[in-house]
Design an enzyme around this catalytic site. Structure first.
Site: not given
Ligand code: DHB
Length: 313
Positions: A44, A126, A129, A164, A192, A242, A264
């Site tokens: 995470k 990341n 997000c 990412k 996402t 994905g 995922g």
């Molecule tokens: C979250 C983070 C992400 O990178 C994602 O794709 C979806 C949700 C999050 O923690 O809100």
């Protein structure tokens, strides 16, 4: 079939990883799944300070997918090092630690705190997000910013650095080229897709933050097209992510140019999905008489003359 693949200096025993945020810190899921069978675990996202995340509702089911707005809830890097890393160090699989942050300095501090510790095989950054106001997509949709984060982090570690990327941009290949130019060892494609759902009786958004990140089979065709685009634009390995839920899904990503894949959302249905995908991949290899999984990477047969995407890579 030989299933080893490499991402920079990271050697994976097979190309199937579990994606960040869908396997916790590896401790609860590994009671249910034999981690030794997985190519690796991506943790995470970790930030410098612990985060409670966004208020509920923060998960909504959609057609063939899931919308979430968790807001990077996590225990913070210090507690991760004290409470979670000792367990992860003992797992017989590769450990990739995912880092999220609101500032470039915060990314650097978190990575530096992790650097001195055993048992971390690579970092996934990341920059994408969709559910936080600071950092998140402000970084991931800005190519210069994404490049700068990579440049700063590259100076701090010799471990593989995987960025990412978000699909919520016009040309994802530009971002992949930018991070490759700054020394990234690989890219994960995709995070996402921004989405939204509405409760028509209450006339309210279903998520507290109005929009969220869409994942699951609904986004698989998008992810596949982005992987195909990126894999042709860069030389560094692409990790496809994905909507992957079956071994055929995983093989599609390999053929499109991914060197490895991440499972995922399917983990929320069955945390052993990754293990079944590896089994299915081995069976396919045997049936098709493939001696090395790398033979599949980018082996898609395309009429370049007719491919529309090729004109803007
Ligand atoms: C979250 C983070 C992400 O990178 C994602 O794709 C979806 C949700 C999050 O923690 O809100």
């Amino acid at each position: 079939m030989n299933t080893n693949v490499t991402i920079g200096s990271l050697q994976l025993k097979n190309p199937v990883l579990v994606a960040s945020g869908t396997f916790g810190y590896g401790d609860d899921c590994t009671e249910l799944v034999d981690a030794g069978l997985l190519g690796g675990i991506v943790t995470k996202s970790l930030s410098l300070k612990p985060r409670d995340g966004n208020p509920p509702p923060r998960i909504v089911e959609t057609a063939s997918g899931m919308l979430n707005s968790i807001g990077l809830a996590n225990i913070g890097v210090a507690k991760f090092i004290d409470d979670k890393l000792p367990f992860l160090q003992k797992l017989p699989t590769s450990i990739i630690v995912n880092i999220a942050a609101s500032t470039v300095d915060e990314y650097c501090t978190v990575l530096t705190m992790l650097e001195g510790h055993e048992g971390i095989d690579a970092y996934e950054i990341n920059v994408s997000c969709p559910n936080v106001k600071e950092g998140g997509l402000n970084f991931g949709t800005n190519c210069d910013m994404t490049a700068e984060i990579t440049r700063r982090l590259r100076k701090l570690t010799r471990k593989p650095l995987i960025i990412k990327l978000t699909p919520n941009v016009t040309h994802i290949a530009e971002f992949a080229r930018a991070v490759e130019g700054e020394g990234a060892d690989g890219v994960t494609v995709i995070n996402t897709v921004i989405g939204m759902a509405i409760d028509v009786r209450g006339r309210k958004p279903k998520l507290s933050t109005v929009t969220g990140g869409l994942s699951g089979p609904a986004i698989k065709p998008i992810a596949l097209a982005k992987v195909y685009e990126v894999a042709q634009a860069v030389k560094i390995p692409v990790i496809g992510s994905g909507g992957i839920a079956t071994s055929d899904d995983a093989i599609e990503f390999l053929l499109a140019g991914a060197t490895a894949v991440q499972v995922g959302t399917a983990n929320f249905v069955n945390p052993a999905t990754g293990v079944s995908i590896i089994e299915g991949l081995r069976e396919y290899g045997e049936r098709e008489k493939i001696s090395d999984v790398c033979e599949l990477v980018g082996a898609l047969q395309v009429s370049r003359k007719l491919s529309i995407i090729d004109s803007w890579i």
